[in-house]
Every structure is written in C-alpha cells, then in structure tokens.
Design an enzyme around this catalytic site. Sequence first.
Site, PDB file in Angstrom:
ATOM      1  N   HIS A   1     -25.783 -34.571  41.979  1.00 38.48           N
ATOM      2  CA  HIS A   1     -26.775 -34.552  40.592  1.00 38.48           C
ATOM      3  C   HIS A   1     -26.995 -33.479  40.690  1.00 38.48           C
ATOM      4  CE1 HIS A   1     -27.971 -38.335  37.926  1.00 38.48           C
ATOM      5  NE2 HIS A   1     -29.106 -38.044  38.878  1.00 38.48           N
TER       6      HIS A   1
ATOM      7  N   ASN B   1     -34.677 -39.008  35.644  1.00 38.33           N
ATOM      8  CA  ASN B   1     -34.700 -39.776  34.315  1.00 38.33           C
ATOM      9  C   ASN B   1     -35.947 -39.376  33.330  1.00 38.33           C
ATOM     10  OD1 ASN B   1     -32.815 -40.380  35.937  1.00 38.33           O
ATOM     11  ND2 ASN B   1     -34.125 -42.230  37.081  1.00 38.33           N
TER      12      ASN B   1
ATOM     13  N   ASP C   1     -24.278 -33.325  35.163  1.00 39.26           N
ATOM     14  CA  ASP C   1     -23.186 -33.522  36.138  1.00 39.26           C
ATOM     15  C   ASP C   1     -23.048 -34.770  35.138  1.00 39.26           C
ATOM     16  OD1 ASP C   1     -24.753 -36.687  37.536  1.00 39.26           O
ATOM     17  OD2 ASP C   1     -25.406 -35.163  36.871  1.00 39.26           O
TER      18      ASP C   1
ATOM     19  N   ASN D   1     -29.024 -41.380  33.320  1.00 41.65           N
ATOM     20  CA  ASN D   1     -29.792 -41.343  32.833  1.00 41.65           C
ATOM     21  C   ASN D   1     -31.400 -39.923  32.168  1.00 41.65           C
ATOM     22  OD1 ASN D   1     -30.075 -43.965  33.356  1.00 41.65           O
ATOM     23  ND2 ASN D   1     -30.326 -44.024  35.220  1.00 41.65           N
TER      24      ASN D   1
END
Length: 181
Positions: free
Chosen positions: A19, A62, A87, A108
């Site tokens: 991530h 997020n 990513d 997100n």
Amino acid sequence: MRIIIGLGNPGTEYEKTRHNIGFMVIDKLAKDLKVELSEKKFDGVFYKDNDLILAKPLTYMNNSGNFVQNLIKYFDLNIEDLIVIQDDLDLPLGKASIKQKGSDGGHNGIKDIIAKLNTQEFKRLKIGIGRDNNVINYVLGKFSFAEFKIVNEIIDHAVDALKTFIYNDIRFVMNKFNGKF
C-alpha cells in the site's frame, strides 16, 4: 507547477508494504532530484520550488483527500497539474499505467481524494501490486525479497516517467511510458 503526490500510510510498521508504493516512488524521486520533503503542513510533508511540489500525506490512506485538497487550495494550484501515485490490485506486480482520469477503482485513498476535490479529473500513476483474496492483509503486507527486486525496477521506471512529466504534457508521458512498464 506540477504536483506529484504519493499515497501510503505513515509509520514504520507500514514501510515497504504494498500500500506504500506511492511513498516509495516519492522517496526515490526526491533522492534523484536531490531534494527533501522538509515542509510540514496539512497533515503531510512536501517539497516545493517554483516548478514542482512533491508530497506525501501523513494521514492514513483512507483520509488522503484532506491533505490533497488543502495543498491545492493553499497554493492555488490547478488540478490539471496533479498526478497521484497509487498501488493497484488490478495490475500485475511489475506493471504500471498512467491515466488522465478515472474512477477510484476500489482504492480508498483515491476515493477520498475524488470526494474532497469533487472531481475524477486528475492524473494517476498506478503501480501494480497484484491481487490476493485477503485484500486488507495483502495490501498491508510487505513485499518478499523476490518481489522487492521487481518493485525496485518499476519504481525506477515510475521515477523516469514522473521526471518527464515535470516539464512535459501528460499525453507525451503516456505515449513514452505506457505499455513499456
């Protein structure tokens, strides 16, 4: 002025996770350009000169949109000059793609940026991390040694594409790099 923002999660426990590939690209680009992300504002870090902003939000993935929105507003920047490095589960490991716009694709961080900017009209550099059935554990997992060799190559290619983007039109960059990495 170009704005290049890499997405990731803050903290040592997230370093070198799938991530955080956006952070890894920004770190390598800053090193290549011999600059430091030493400015701190809006829950993020950045480097700014007359032509370029390199940045990383230090919120969790997020909540990336607040940082992006605040940076754009504060410096009165054009969204057309923004590219976000993310990513991508739908691209195989070692592949990347540059897009001019698009949906969040289930990401997100991108979803939050779209919500805060109220537009999908910003560029993305999507870096493939492959996919696993357990998405949350997978994206927060670290690359294996063999995977990391592939990741370092794609990071180098991504940095080359971003350096080209600083002074060139996105269509030129897409024609030069898409399909080649």
